[in-house]
Design a protein around this motif. Structure first.
Motif, PDB file in Angstrom:
ATOM      1  N   UNK A  67       0.843  -1.204   0.000  1.00  0.00           N
ATOM      2  CA  UNK A  67       0.000   0.000   0.000  1.00  0.00           C
ATOM      3  C   UNK A  67       0.876   1.251   0.000  1.00  0.00           C
ATOM      4  N   UNK A  68       1.883   1.270   0.864  1.00  0.00           N
ATOM      5  CA  UNK A  68       2.775   2.425   0.968  1.00  0.00           C
ATOM      6  C   UNK A  68       3.549   2.615  -0.339  1.00  0.00           C
ATOM      7  N   UNK A  69       4.064   1.518  -0.894  1.00  0.00           N
ATOM      8  CA  UNK A  69       4.803   1.583  -2.157  1.00  0.00           C
ATOM      9  C   UNK A  69       3.937   2.096  -3.302  1.00  0.00           C
ATOM     10  N   UNK A  70       2.749   1.509  -3.447  1.00  0.00           N
ATOM     11  CA  UNK A  70       1.857   1.943  -4.521  1.00  0.00           C
ATOM     12  C   UNK A  70       1.411   3.386  -4.332  1.00  0.00           C
ATOM     13  N   UNK A  71       1.130   3.768  -3.097  1.00  0.00           N
ATOM     14  CA  UNK A  71       0.735   5.151  -2.829  1.00  0.00           C
ATOM     15  C   UNK A  71       1.821   6.126  -3.235  1.00  0.00           C
ATOM     16  N   UNK A  72       3.050   5.824  -2.865  1.00  0.00           N
ATOM     17  CA  UNK A  72       4.172   6.696  -3.234  1.00  0.00           C
ATOM     18  C   UNK A  72       4.347   6.741  -4.747  1.00  0.00           C
ATOM     19  N   UNK A  73       4.226   5.588  -5.397  1.00  0.00           N
ATOM     20  CA  UNK A  73       4.358   5.538  -6.849  1.00  0.00           C
ATOM     21  C   UNK A  73       3.242   6.282  -7.560  1.00  0.00           C
ATOM     22  N   UNK A  74       2.025   6.126  -7.070  1.00  0.00           N
ATOM     23  CA  UNK A  74       0.893   6.852  -7.667  1.00  0.00           C
ATOM     24  C   UNK A  74       1.056   8.358  -7.496  1.00  0.00           C
ATOM     25  N   UNK A  75       1.411   8.790  -6.288  1.00  0.00           N
ATOM     26  CA  UNK A  75       1.604  10.226  -6.060  1.00  0.00           C
ATOM     27  C   UNK A  75       2.763  10.757  -6.889  1.00  0.00           C
ATOM     28  N   UNK A  76       3.846   9.978  -7.016  1.00  0.00           N
ATOM     29  CA  UNK A  76       4.977  10.384  -7.850  1.00  0.00           C
ATOM     30  C   UNK A  76       4.598  10.493  -9.319  1.00  0.00           C
ATOM     31  N   UNK A  77       3.585   9.739  -9.724  1.00  0.00           N
ATOM     32  CA  UNK A  77       3.088   9.801 -11.092  1.00  0.00           C
ATOM     33  C   UNK A  77       2.031  10.865 -11.292  1.00  0.00           C
ATOM     34  N   UNK A  78       1.751  11.645 -10.258  1.00  0.00           N
ATOM     35  CA  UNK A  78       0.813  12.754 -10.379  1.00  0.00           C
ATOM     36  C   UNK A  78      -0.609  12.441  -9.979  1.00  0.00           C
ATOM     37  N   UNK A  79      -0.855  11.284  -9.392  1.00  0.00           N
ATOM     38  CA  UNK A  79      -2.195  10.912  -8.940  1.00  0.00           C
ATOM     39  C   UNK A  79      -2.411  11.434  -7.530  1.00  0.00           C
ATOM     40  N   UNK A  80      -3.539  12.049  -7.298  1.00  0.00           N
ATOM     41  CA  UNK A  80      -3.839  12.611  -5.990  1.00  0.00           C
ATOM     42  C   UNK A  80      -4.589  11.577  -5.167  1.00  0.00           C
ATOM     43  N   UNK A  81      -3.829  10.728  -4.465  1.00  0.00           N
ATOM     44  CA  UNK A  81      -4.414   9.656  -3.666  1.00  0.00           C
ATOM     45  C   UNK A  81      -3.703   9.572  -2.315  1.00  0.00           C
ATOM     46  N   UNK A  82      -4.435   9.105  -1.333  1.00  0.00           N
ATOM     47  CA  UNK A  82      -3.847   8.839  -0.018  1.00  0.00           C
ATOM     48  C   UNK A  82      -3.602   7.338   0.088  1.00  0.00           C
ATOM     49  N   UNK A  83      -2.840   6.927   1.079  1.00  0.00           N
ATOM     50  CA  UNK A  83      -2.644   5.500   1.306  1.00  0.00           C
ATOM     51  C   UNK A  83      -3.976   4.825   1.630  1.00  0.00           C
ATOM     52  N   UNK A  84      -4.882   5.554   2.275  1.00  0.00           N
ATOM     53  CA  UNK A  84      -6.212   5.005   2.560  1.00  0.00           C
ATOM     54  C   UNK A  84      -6.962   4.730   1.261  1.00  0.00           C
ATOM     55  N   UNK A  85      -6.828   5.642   0.275  1.00  0.00           N
ATOM     56  CA  UNK A  85      -7.438   5.423  -1.042  1.00  0.00           C
ATOM     57  C   UNK A  85      -6.846   4.173  -1.688  1.00  0.00           C
ATOM     58  N   UNK A  86      -5.530   4.056  -1.630  1.00  0.00           N
ATOM     59  CA  UNK A  86      -4.828   2.940  -2.258  1.00  0.00           C
ATOM     60  C   UNK A  86      -5.270   1.612  -1.659  1.00  0.00           C
ATOM     61  N   UNK A  87      -5.488   1.578  -0.356  1.00  0.00           N
ATOM     62  CA  UNK A  87      -5.892   0.337   0.328  1.00  0.00           C
ATOM     63  C   UNK A  87      -7.189  -0.231  -0.238  1.00  0.00           C
TER      64      UNK A  87
END
Length: 123
Positions: A67-87
């Motif tokens: 979850x933490x990895x995907x959240x960081x990757x999504x945010x780094x790619x310009x997606x506005x998401x929280x780790x809670x969203x990713x979960x």
């Protein structure tokens, strides 16, 4: 949340460390930027980028780590998401698709050795 506008092509640029995935039915770009890597260093209490790479190449990632990895990757790619969203998100291809995505993301950031990290995850 919607990803940022990436123009007509909307494709990942591997030379910039970007990967593309279908998450929650939407094509998204992920990237471990310098800011994302700093976020991961803090989240995993790594003392350096090399320490972070060693942590990932050791395998045995937990669901929370993903979850933490995907959240960081999504945010780094310009997606506005929280780790809670990713979960609550689903990755195309299920657990196998998730393992490939994390492997691709780590490989793009650290090289092929770090990409082996997902193989140590348990379903």
């Amino acid at each position: 949340m919607r990803p940022r506008d990436r123009g007509a092509a909307g494709r990942a640029n591997r030379h910039r460390g970007e990967v593309e995935a279908v998450i929650d039915g939407e094509r998204r770009i992920l990237c471990l930027t310098l800011g994302s890597l700093a976020e991961l260093e803090t989240a995993f209490a790594a003392d350096s980028l090399m320490g972070l790479a060693r942590r990932f190449s050791a395998g045995g990632l937990k669901a929370e780590d993903l979850i933490v990895l995907l959240g960081a990757g999504l945010r780094g790619g310009g997606n506005l998401v929280s780790d809670e969203d990713v979960a609550g998100m689903s990755v195309e291809g299920g657990l196998g698709g998730l393992a490939r995505l994390v492997g691709d993301l780590l490989s793009a950031a650290f090289g092929s050795d770090a990409a082996e990290a997902p193989t140590g995850t348990d379903p």
